[in-house]
Scaffold this motif. Structure first.
Motif, mmCIF file in Angstrom:
data_model
loop_
_atom_site.group_PDB
_atom_site.id
_atom_site.type_symbol
_atom_site.label_atom_id
_atom_site.label_comp_id
_atom_site.label_asym_id
_atom_site.label_seq_id
_atom_site.Cartn_x
_atom_site.Cartn_y
_atom_site.Cartn_z
ATOM 1 N N PHE A 100 0.841 -0.990 0.045
ATOM 2 C CA PHE A 100 -0.144 -0.061 -0.078
ATOM 3 C C PHE A 100 0.807 1.450 0.045
ATOM 4 O O PHE A 100 1.746 1.442 0.986
ATOM 5 N N GLN A 112 1.111 5.185 -0.015
ATOM 6 C CA GLN A 112 0.202 6.447 0.281
ATOM 7 C C GLN A 112 1.008 7.541 -0.450
ATOM 8 O O GLN A 112 2.100 8.064 -0.150
ATOM 9 N N SER A 148 -1.884 12.556 1.385
ATOM 10 C CA SER A 148 -3.025 12.484 2.573
ATOM 11 C C SER A 148 -4.164 13.707 2.249
ATOM 12 O O SER A 148 -3.796 14.713 1.775
ATOM 13 N N GLU A 207 -10.068 10.516 9.013
ATOM 14 C CA GLU A 207 -10.443 9.114 8.172
ATOM 15 C C GLU A 207 -9.225 7.957 8.292
ATOM 16 O O GLU A 207 -9.656 6.839 8.184
ATOM 17 N N LEU A 208 -8.283 8.645 8.019
ATOM 18 C CA LEU A 208 -6.954 7.543 8.015
ATOM 19 C C LEU A 208 -7.034 6.895 9.456
ATOM 20 O O LEU A 208 -6.474 5.866 9.803
ATOM 21 N N TYR A 225 -9.441 4.382 9.807
ATOM 22 C CA TYR A 225 -9.097 3.287 9.033
ATOM 23 C C TYR A 225 -8.286 2.414 9.871
ATOM 24 O O TYR A 225 -8.249 1.216 9.987
ATOM 25 N N ALA A 226 -7.339 3.166 10.488
ATOM 26 C CA ALA A 226 -6.128 2.309 11.316
ATOM 27 C C ALA A 226 -6.692 1.672 12.482
ATOM 28 O O ALA A 226 -6.268 0.480 12.724
ATOM 29 N N VAL A 243 -12.153 -0.031 4.356
ATOM 30 C CA VAL A 243 -11.000 0.728 3.497
ATOM 31 C C VAL A 243 -11.747 1.980 2.963
ATOM 32 O O VAL A 243 -10.869 2.513 2.213
ATOM 33 N N HIS A 279 -12.754 4.284 4.459
ATOM 34 C CA HIS A 279 -12.113 5.427 5.449
ATOM 35 C C HIS A 279 -10.657 5.720 4.715
ATOM 36 O O HIS A 279 -10.424 6.736 4.541
ATOM 37 N N ARG A 280 -9.845 4.766 4.254
ATOM 38 C CA ARG A 280 -8.490 5.121 3.520
ATOM 39 C C ARG A 280 -8.920 5.772 2.266
ATOM 40 O O ARG A 280 -8.074 6.716 2.099
ATOM 41 N N TYR A 291 -3.951 6.392 -2.516
ATOM 42 C CA TYR A 291 -3.161 5.318 -2.499
ATOM 43 C C TYR A 291 -2.934 4.485 -3.949
ATOM 44 O O TYR A 291 -3.756 4.566 -4.717
ATOM 45 N N SER A 314 -2.158 0.562 -4.562
ATOM 46 C CA SER A 314 -2.123 -0.910 -3.806
ATOM 47 C C SER A 314 -1.870 -2.162 -4.884
ATOM 48 O O SER A 314 -2.684 -2.046 -5.781
#
Length: 96
Positions: free
Chosen positions: A7, A9, A12, A17-18, A21-22, A78, A80-81, A87, A89
């Motif tokens: 992935f 990045q 941002s 949101e990140l 996601y985390a 995902v 939220h990512r 990204y 991926s």
């Protein structure tokens, strides 16, 4: 054959949101067979522009990596990512 989900990045947009996601991702990885090998660590850029961050996760097989990515639980996270950053991926098979 081991497979690696990568992935990258690029940019941002939304830290909240990140973070969401985390927080959703951590418990999902535990039951997936995936192991985080690198996550936003130091980079020694050899060519091209530096990404903001890189995450590499190993899975026992390509099928396991894809099953994790396609799972309804990961697809809920995902989103939220996608809202938090741009990204690139992919999944790549390891060498026997």
């Amino acid at each position: 054959m081991t497979a690696y989900a990568i992935f990258i990045q690029e940019r941002s947009r939304d830290a909240v949101e990140l973070q969401t996601y985390a927080e959703m991702l951590r418990p999902l990885l535990g039951g997936s067979g995936g192991t985080v090998l690198a996550a936003h660590g130091p980079q020694d850029i050899l060519e091209g522009a530096a990404p903001e961050g890189v995450v590499m996760v190993s899975f026992p097989t390509m099928e396991a990596a894809r099953a994790f990515y396609d799972s309804s639980d990961y697809q809920a996270a995902v989103k939220h990512r996608f809202l938090g950053a741009d990204y690139r991926s992919f999944i790549i098979g390891g060498v026997n």
